[in-house]
Design a protein around this motif. Sequence first.
Motif: not given
Length: 219
Positions: A28-50
């Motif tokens: 979720n956005p809070s969990l992403a923020a906890k990992e320092g993910i603040g941009r959609l592109e980073r969220y996307k690359s992280t989710v794709v890796e997961i």
Amino acid sequence: MRIFLDTANVEEVHLGVQLGVVSGVTTNPSLAAKEGIGRLERYKSTVVEICRLVQGPVSAEVLSADVAGMLLEGREIARWAPNAVVKLPSTPAGFQAMSVLSKESISINQTLCFSVNQALLGAQAGASYVSPFVGRLDDEGHDGMQVVEDIVHIFRTYGIPTQVLAASIRHPLHCVAAAKAGAHIATLPYKVLLQMMHHPLTDVGVARFAQDWQRGEKG
Ligand code: E4P
């Protein structure tokens, strides 16, 4: 009951999958923020890796609050990976987006669900998963696990195929209660997964077997 990890931390997913006990992930956005993910592109690359690490469903949440934005984002997330699941909130806009996207065969996780009524609506709108937030309900003085149990019971009664995903899990006893309530899935912080595994008597037993074996070897 299947175990998912509730995290946007790739290393935690890697470790959970290595253990062979984790079959999906929720973010979720809070969990992403906890990992320092603040941009959609980073969220996307992280989710794709997961999505590459885990074979089962991986939920990524939309950020828009309006239907048009949710539809755009939802279709985009669904293209990220074959196992990507679109997380939509239990709001009027969320339900509307659920009913459109589910007809396009996009898998949906109805998030921020706090009542049986919201779960019933999500199921009608075609959600594949509904996520009652147990811990946050408990925080407000409600019985979060009772909501899980009621949803499971009603879905069983009517043969509703939507899977009940117990979310906002805070401690190992929540996992036991979710399993007793008949939840199909519990999504856990990595810390709770570690707590589930640990028992002091197991540690004592392993040490004692090793000592006894050494004594035997000497005899
Ligand atoms: C589930 O999908 C949510 O990401 C999560 O379980 C929320 O948990 P929290 O209440 O601990 O933030």
